[in-house]
Design an enzyme around this catalytic site. Structure first.
Site, PDB file in Angstrom:
ATOM      1  CE  LYS A 132      45.733  15.737  -0.204  1.00  0.00           C
ATOM      2  NZ  LYS A 132      45.834  17.052  -0.871  1.00  0.00           N
ATOM      3  CG  ASP A 133      46.834  12.836   4.064  1.00  0.00           C
ATOM      4  OD1 ASP A 133      47.547  13.470   3.273  1.00  0.00           O
ATOM      5  OD2 ASP A 133      45.884  13.351   4.698  1.00  0.00           O
ATOM      6  NE  ARG A 151      50.919  16.460  -5.721  1.00  0.00           N
ATOM      7  CZ  ARG A 151      49.991  17.332  -6.085  1.00  0.00           C
ATOM      8  NH1 ARG A 151      49.846  17.674  -7.360  1.00  0.00           N
ATOM      9  NH2 ARG A 151      49.203  17.883  -5.180  1.00  0.00           N
ATOM     10  NE  ARG A 152      48.589  20.847  -4.337  1.00  0.00           N
ATOM     11  CZ  ARG A 152      48.033  20.591  -3.161  1.00  0.00           C
ATOM     12  NH1 ARG A 152      48.559  21.094  -2.062  1.00  0.00           N
ATOM     13  NH2 ARG A 152      46.959  19.834  -3.073  1.00  0.00           N
ATOM     14  NE  ARG A 168      52.200  21.142   7.384  1.00  0.00           N
ATOM     15  CZ  ARG A 168      52.637  20.516   8.469  1.00  0.00           C
ATOM     16  NH1 ARG A 168      53.902  20.601   8.802  1.00  0.00           N
ATOM     17  NH2 ARG A 168      51.807  19.816   9.216  1.00  0.00           N
ATOM     18  NE  ARG A 213      46.534  23.622   3.683  1.00  0.00           N
ATOM     19  CZ  ARG A 213      46.300  22.554   2.923  1.00  0.00           C
ATOM     20  NH1 ARG A 213      46.866  22.446   1.741  1.00  0.00           N
ATOM     21  NH2 ARG A 213      45.496  21.606   3.338  1.00  0.00           N
ATOM     22  CB  CYS A 217      55.071  14.222   1.003  1.00  0.00           C
ATOM     23  SG  CYS A 217      55.710  14.377   2.673  1.00  0.00           S
TER      24      CYS A 217
END
Length: 328
Positions: A91-92, A139-140, A157, A163, A257
């Site tokens: 995803k990165d 997105r979330r 972040r 987190r 993103c």
């Protein structure tokens, strides 16, 4: 029983480039272990590389270049020959790779879902009105606000463990994280709820690892050719096909993103099913769809769904967010 492959073991010591976070190191060590099991004659060591994304922690990723900042320095080390391969969270990884590099293998995927971790044990539907929910992802954010417009989204972040600590230290009601990272670090006990794709559809490639290598340039490039042969043994065809479809959709939409885009593909027999969406950052507008196709043509399935989303309102969303600069 672990299968053993017979290849030319020219690179008897492989160097894997990885970020230095706890999760990134776990992922690189997982790949190293798989290589060691499959090719007992090969030893592997990790080269920890601090990326721009690791250094910039006080600005949202969407404002400073996106998730590509988590792979840039690692890819530079790969191109310079300081490492033989790199392990990334897919995803990165940007949809366009630097010339001379390729994703040679994508191992079996971990759970692609997102999870909610609540300070009080309340599920998403039971969080109080105006609850403060932490996430690092537009997105979330968009999907959570589409489902619960009353929520207050707080930027979050840092590495996964950071987190999780911020759930308490910043007085948040809940945070949303990728299930894959939580599971890989053995933190499933913290999960309050696995969010279904009908509520929060995952990021492109979420839960999948990508192994990036230098593309062998010819017969004289024996080292890189051997690395490619070794890495290829770790590829999982179903996962690779699914991720190709998701990334094709993303490439066609032209988003990173900076734009709330989500997708999840799965294979069954000779078929391929792809679900995707694009949303405004505030969640007020969300365009979703799905596409069925054949597994031999994942890019065609991804492109078809992207075009459908654009035609049904996605183009207007992109135009509002970034001027509608869509790549074909």
């Amino acid at each position: 029983m672990t299968s053993r492959h017979v290849v030319n073991l020219e690179p008897r010591t492989l160097v894997i480039g990885t970020r230095g976070s706890q999760l990134a190191v776990w992922q690189a060590e997982h790949v190293a272990a798989r290589l060691g099991e499959t090719f007992p004659g090969v030893s592997v060591r990790l080269e920890r590389i601090r990326t721009t994304g690791d250094r910039i922690l006080d600005v949202p990723l969407a404002q400073v270049g996106g998730k590509a900042l988590f792979v840039k320095e690692i890819e530079e080390a790969l191109l310079a020959g300081r490492v033989d391969l790199a392990v990334h969270s897919m995803k990165d990884v940007p949809t366009d790779l630097p010339a001379g590099l390729a994703i040679a293998a994508i191992p079996p995927r971990e759970d692609p879902a997102d999870v909610l971790i609540s300070r009080t044990g309340r599920r998403l539907a039971d969080l109080p009105r105006g609850a403060r929910v932490g996430t690092s992802s537009l997105r979330r954010q968009a999907q959570l606000l589409h489902h619960r417009p009353d929520l207050i989204i707080v930027g979050l972040r840092g590495n996964l463990d950071t987190r999780i600590r911020k759930l308490e230290s910043e007085g948040l009601d809940a945070i949303v994280l990728a299930a894959a990272g939580v599971k890989r670090l053995g933190l499933e006990r913290l999960v309050t709820e696995v969010l279904p794709p009908e509520i929060v559809l995952p990021a492109i490639g979420q839960g999948a690892l990508g192994i990036e290598i230098r593309v062998p340039l010819g017969r004289n490039d024996a080292h890189d050719a051997s690395v490619a042969e070794l890495v290829k043994a770790l590829d999982h065809a179903d996962t690779h096909t699914a991720v190709r479809a998701e990334r094709a959709m993303l490439r066609c939409l032209g988003g990173g993103c900076q734009v709330p885009i989500a997708a999840l593909a799965s294979t069954e027999g000779t078929g391929l099913f792809l679900r995707g969406l694009i949303a405004s950052t505030d969640g007020s507008t969300l365009v979703g769809g799905e596409r069925h196709g054949v597994r031999e043509q994942p890019e065609a399935v991804g492109h078809a769904l992207a075009e459908d989303l654009l035609d049904r309102g996605g183009q207007a969303i992109l135009r509002d967010i970034d001027g509608g600069n869509v790549r074909g």
